[in-house]
Design a protein around this motif. Structure first.
Motif, short mmCIF file in Angstrom:
data_model
loop_
_atom_site.label_atom_id
_atom_site.label_comp_id
_atom_site.label_asym_id
_atom_site.label_seq_id
_atom_site.Cartn_x
_atom_site.Cartn_y
_atom_site.Cartn_z
N PRO A 1 -35.68 6.48 -15.24
CA PRO A 1 -36.83 5.05 -15.67
C PRO A 1 -37.02 4.26 -13.86
O PRO A 1 -38.46 4.03 -13.58
CB PRO A 1 -35.79 4.21 -15.65
N GLY B 1 -28.57 1.17 -24.01
CA GLY B 1 -28.91 -0.25 -24.68
C GLY B 1 -30.09 -0.65 -23.69
O GLY B 1 -29.33 -0.77 -22.38
N ALA C 1 -35.31 8.38 -5.73
CA ALA C 1 -35.44 7.31 -7.13
C ALA C 1 -34.29 8.91 -8.10
O ALA C 1 -34.11 8.62 -8.49
CB ALA C 1 -36.30 6.85 -8.15
N ALA D 1 -18.12 6.78 -15.56
CA ALA D 1 -18.04 5.82 -17.29
C ALA D 1 -18.25 7.68 -18.19
O ALA D 1 -18.47 7.91 -17.35
CB ALA D 1 -19.42 5.37 -16.77
N PHE E 1 -23.01 1.84 -29.18
CA PHE E 1 -24.11 1.29 -29.60
C PHE E 1 -24.56 2.24 -31.02
O PHE E 1 -24.25 3.59 -30.38
CB PHE E 1 -25.25 1.68 -28.37
N GLY F 1 -22.04 -2.08 -16.21
CA GLY F 1 -23.18 -1.01 -15.87
C GLY F 1 -24.66 -1.02 -16.09
O GLY F 1 -25.19 0.60 -16.13
C1 LIG Z 1 -21.73 6.81 -18.94
C2 LIG Z 1 -23.42 6.04 -19.23
C3 LIG Z 1 -24.00 4.42 -19.69
C4 LIG Z 1 -24.30 4.36 -19.44
N1 LIG Z 1 -24.97 2.87 -19.87
C5 LIG Z 1 -25.91 1.93 -19.80
C6 LIG Z 1 -26.88 1.37 -20.72
O1 LIG Z 1 -26.71 1.73 -21.87
N2 LIG Z 1 -27.99 0.47 -20.11
C7 LIG Z 1 -28.26 0.98 -19.44
O2 LIG Z 1 -29.47 -0.13 -18.63
N3 LIG Z 1 -27.62 1.94 -18.25
C8 LIG Z 1 -27.51 2.13 -18.74
N4 LIG Z 1 -26.40 3.42 -17.78
C9 LIG Z 1 -26.70 2.67 -16.14
C10 LIG Z 1 -28.64 4.05 -16.65
O3 LIG Z 1 -28.19 5.45 -16.80
C11 LIG Z 1 -28.99 4.81 -14.96
O4 LIG Z 1 -28.57 3.13 -14.40
C12 LIG Z 1 -29.79 4.62 -14.42
O5 LIG Z 1 -30.04 6.33 -15.53
C13 LIG Z 1 -30.22 4.49 -13.65
O6 LIG Z 1 -32.59 4.95 -13.04
P1 LIG Z 1 -32.51 5.86 -11.85
O7 LIG Z 1 -33.95 6.07 -12.40
O8 LIG Z 1 -31.81 5.25 -10.73
O9 LIG Z 1 -32.05 7.35 -12.39
P2 LIG Z 1 -31.81 8.22 -13.17
O10 LIG Z 1 -31.66 8.33 -14.30
O11 LIG Z 1 -30.28 9.30 -12.68
O12 LIG Z 1 -32.97 8.67 -12.92
C14 LIG Z 1 -32.73 10.51 -11.90
C15 LIG Z 1 -33.96 11.64 -11.59
O13 LIG Z 1 -33.27 11.74 -10.68
C16 LIG Z 1 -33.66 13.34 -10.93
N5 LIG Z 1 -32.76 14.36 -9.65
C17 LIG Z 1 -31.67 14.34 -9.09
N6 LIG Z 1 -31.18 15.05 -8.42
C18 LIG Z 1 -32.55 15.34 -7.95
C19 LIG Z 1 -33.03 16.28 -6.33
N7 LIG Z 1 -32.46 16.61 -5.59
N8 LIG Z 1 -34.33 16.85 -6.96
C20 LIG Z 1 -35.46 16.19 -8.04
N9 LIG Z 1 -34.65 15.61 -9.17
C21 LIG Z 1 -33.77 15.12 -8.63
C22 LIG Z 1 -32.84 13.52 -12.14
O14 LIG Z 1 -32.88 15.01 -12.51
C23 LIG Z 1 -33.07 12.56 -12.99
O15 LIG Z 1 -34.36 13.02 -13.90
C24 LIG Z 1 -24.71 4.05 -17.87
C25 LIG Z 1 -24.74 5.13 -17.18
C26 LIG Z 1 -23.72 5.65 -17.49
C27 LIG Z 1 -22.46 6.98 -16.68
#
Ligand SMILES: Cc1cc2nc3c(=O)[nH]c(=O)nc-3n(C[C@H](O)[C@H](O)[C@H](O)COP(=O)(O)OP(=O)(O)OC[C@H]3O[C@@H](n4cnc5c(N)ncnc54)[C@H](O)[C@@H]3O)c2cc1C
Length: 397
Positions: free
Chosen positions: A18, A51, A150, A172, A206, A281
């Motif tokens: 995201p 969620g 990201a 988690a 959920f 979280g």
């Molecule tokens: C068990 C659990 C339940 C959760 N439930 C919720 C919820 O219900 N609602 C909510 O809002 N949040 C929830 N979260 C938190 C939420 O999942 C994260 O905060 C969110 O995904 C963060 O988004 P992001 O884009 O920063 O990272 P991410 O969604 O983790 O995206 C990171 C991306 O980077 C890529 N990547 C990683 N390393 C590399 C690399 N070296 N090179 C290239 N690409 C790479 C990955 O493949 C991934 O696609 C939960 C987390 C956990 C662990």
């Protein structure tokens, strides 16, 4: 991707969750040449309850309806499935989604706006060269003016620039539980937030279209999560009538103690920056909020003339809220049974938390009002929560 003559982009976004997808969309929409790379191929799974609060949906700027699994009208607030309050809101409190579908939607939006996607390309390293950054990936080299990390809670970019310990995170654990339709109906339209679901934390249920996402989390961290999750599920007869179960664990970031958000032309966003709301979280909305600030800083200060512009915006707009969420989390979960009886069961206080979920109340305002009301909720007898009915009958002792 060429490995010898590298293409030059205005921005390279590492990670297409995201945070990354939203940032790529915002920059591409403004006409910047944007590359977004991810080590996985989309659509891909992501460990997450899926969620989305009402405020998270409002931040989206695109129609989420086609991928919604369940619109939510409220929550069952409970302690160990014993005493249960039903808290419904006048308008939807949010919805549940599958992250594979949600992230794909955001990424498609970014690509439609002009971002160029490199899949199955992992970030390996970066090197500064004058005004440019050369990035080595598992599928070749890229050059760009700015890099946005990201790449999630275990960010390789962050580790490369700031070392291993810039961000504190906790584990988690969730389980995808397939139950008969009748059992799923029991939870439809409401999430379960169980303050006895995990020591100094909570458990959630959920509802999704074809399963329930059940998990446990504590902002204080903790071990033996599998045992806590199994114990939590055993309190709900509907979850015991399951047809299948898949456990998945990952980490939720809590804080970026080092204040490490950017170095020169490289900025961290979302989980990579250590941004999540410590109470639940919840990170999807924060990820997109930090992405929006990073995009704003990049567009307003194209030449990077204002040092730490993005960090300044974070300090103004996001970090104070996250800090207040962190304080509230410690207050709520340090003594969860007491909090459930005195704070959560207090209509005025839980209306404040409902406001946080809808986006009508900020965390700072919520914290201030909860503390100001402390003499009332601390010393007044709790609102008979022990007389409240269990959410599901037949709870084991
Ligand atoms: C068990 C659990 C339940 C959760 N439930 C919720 C919820 O219900 N609602 C909510 O809002 N949040 C929830 N979260 C938190 C939420 O999942 C994260 O905060 C969110 O995904 C963060 O988004 P992001 O884009 O920063 O990272 P991410 O969604 O983790 O995206 C990171 C991306 O980077 C890529 N990547 C990683 N390393 C590399 C690399 N070296 N090179 C290239 N690409 C790479 C990955 O493949 C991934 O696609 C939960 C987390 C956990 C662990």
């Amino acid at each position: 991707m060429a490995s010898r003559s590298a293409a030059t982009f205005d921005a390279l976004v590492v990670g297409a969750g995201p945070a990354g997808a939203h940032l790529a969309f915002l920059l591409a929409r403004e006409g910047r040449r944007v590359a977004i790379l991810d080590r996985q191929r989309f659509p891909r799974e992501k460990v997450c309850g899926g969620g989305l609060s009402r405020k998270a949906v409002a931040l989206l700027g695109c129609d989420v309806a086609p991928i919604v699994h369940q619109w939510l009208k409220g929550a069952f607030l409970t302690f160990g499935n014993r005493s249960t309050l039903v808290k419904d809101l006048a308008r939807p409190a949010g919805c549940t989604v599958l992250r594979s579908e949600f992230d794909h939607l955001l990424l498609t939006q970014a690509c439609d706006a002009g971002a160029r996607l490199f899949e199955e390309a992992a970030f390996l390293d970066l090197r500064f060269r004058g005004d440019l950054v050369d990035v080595a990936t598992s599928r070749g080299a890229l050059s760009c003016r700015r890099v946005f990390a990201a790449d999630g809670v275990a960010s390789a970019v962050r580790t490369r620039l700031f070392g291993r310990h810039a961000v504190a995170y906790v584990p988690a654990l969730e389980a995808l539980v397939r139950v008969p339709a009748a059992a799923r109906e029991r939870f439809a339209e409401r999430v379960v937030l169980d303050f006895g679901g995990m020591p100094r934390g909570y458990g959630w249920i959920f509802p999704k279209r074809d399963h329930l996402n059940v998990g446990v989390y504590s902002p204080f961290g903790g071990s033996a999560l599998r045992r806590h999750l199994d114990r939590f599920m055993a309190r709900y007869p509907a979850l015991e009538r399951r047809l299948g179960i898949e456990y998945r664990g990952f980490a939720i970031p809590l804080r970026n103690d080092a204040g490490a958000f950017e170095r020169g032309p490289v900025a961290l966003v979302g989980d990579a920056a250590g941004h999540a709301e410590a109470i639940g979280g919840e990170g999807n909305n924060v990820a997109r909020a930090s992405a929006a600030l990073a995009a704003r800083a990049a567009i307003e200060d194209e030449r990077g003339a204002v040092p730490l512009r993005y960090t300044g915006l974070l300090r103004e707009a996001l970090l104070p809220e996250l800090r207040a969420a962190w304080r509230l989390a410690r207050l709520l979960f340090a003594f969860p049974e007491f909090s459930f009886r005195h704070v959560v069961s207090n209509d005025r206080v839980n209306a404040l938390f409902a406001g946080v979920i809808t986006g009508d109340v900020g965390y700072r305002e919520c914290l201030r009002k909860v503390l100001l009301a402390a003499p009332r909720w601390l010393f007044r007898a709790p609102a008979t929560p022990h007389d409240l009915p269990p959410l599901e009958p037949g709870v084991p002792g």
